[in-house]
Design a protein around this motif. Structure first.
Motif, PDB file in Angstrom:
ATOM      1  N   CYS A 114      11.208 -36.364 -30.596  1.00  0.00           N
ATOM      2  CA  CYS A 114      11.595 -37.778 -30.474  1.00  0.00           C
ATOM      3  C   CYS A 114      11.025 -38.530 -31.668  1.00  0.00           C
ATOM      4  N   ASN A 174      10.838 -43.867 -34.708  1.00  0.00           N
ATOM      5  CA  ASN A 174      11.691 -45.057 -34.677  1.00  0.00           C
ATOM      6  C   ASN A 174      12.814 -44.943 -33.643  1.00  0.00           C
ATOM      7  N   GLY A 175      12.858 -43.821 -32.933  1.00  0.00           N
ATOM      8  CA  GLY A 175      13.856 -43.635 -31.894  1.00  0.00           C
ATOM      9  C   GLY A 175      15.233 -43.257 -32.398  1.00  0.00           C
ATOM     10  N   GLN A 176      15.397 -43.079 -33.734  1.00  0.00           N
ATOM     11  CA  GLN A 176      16.715 -42.777 -34.286  1.00  0.00           C
ATOM     12  C   GLN A 176      16.730 -41.555 -35.193  1.00  0.00           C
ATOM     13  N   LEU A 223      20.185 -38.330 -32.200  1.00  0.00           N
ATOM     14  CA  LEU A 223      18.980 -38.342 -33.041  1.00  0.00           C
ATOM     15  C   LEU A 223      19.253 -37.544 -34.307  1.00  0.00           C
TER      16      LEU A 223
END
Length: 183
Positions: A119, A122-124, A82
């Motif tokens: 978190c 966009n999950g990235q 991340l």
């Protein structure tokens, strides 16, 4: 665990699981309530009562796990896949990530820089607008417009010639080949 392995299990035999449990319980009574500790010279149960331990004032949820990372040329740090943005002036520097249950605080020494959700949506990556804008500034401090960035990436002019393998990918007669080939 090493203390139990080295002091309880060494030299003992057990007939069955219940026998192991009974021997362990008897050994723990002696070690904790009767025999003085080699480290302190006191019986552990007596010492524990005298210390009157109090609960820790911090809860696990409020105490961050800390790790370090180096700020990448994109003004981001990466942890377990991340990415989190930081001010562009920190590129190349080591920062400390304070990983909490729901957020990540980023520090240089004791100086707080920024906070992100743990978190990203966009999950990235989590990129704050002010950090993204800093990447469009020249070192002199003049703002760089999005149009000028786009202009730098666009190529104007004739298309480059395709590679030779593409020019002759179709079957052709030898006379056609000789007229197109440069010798």
């Amino acid at each position: 665990m090493g203390f139990v392995k080295g002091n309880f299990f060494t030299g003992r035999r057990f007939r069955h699981l219940q026998d192991l449990k009974e021997q362990l319980e008897a050994w723990l009574m002696v070690v904790n309530n009767e025999r003085p500790s080699d480290a302190t010279g006191e019986v552990p149960a007596v010492r524990a009562r005298a210390e009157a331990l109090k609960p820790c004032p911090h809860k696990a949820e409020s105490y961050p796990f800390k790790t370090t990372a180096v700020v990448r040329p994109t003004a981001r740090v990466c942890h377990k896949g991340l990415e989190y943005s930081v001010p562009a002036e920190r590129i190349g520097q080591e920062v400390t990530l304070h990983l909490e249950e729901h957020s990540v605080g980023i520090y240089v020494g004791n100086r707080f820089l920024t906070r992100h959700p743990r978190c990203p949506e966009n999950g990235q990556s989590s990129v704050l607008a002010e950090h993204a804008e800093e990447l469009f500034v020249f070192p002199r401090g003049k703002p760089r417009s999005v149009e000028s960035v786009n202009a730098c990436t666009q190529f104007e002019g004739p298309d480059p010639a395709p590679p030779a393998a593409q020019q002759f990918s179709q079957p052709m007669h030898i006379t056609d080949f000789l007229t197109h080939a440069t010798l």
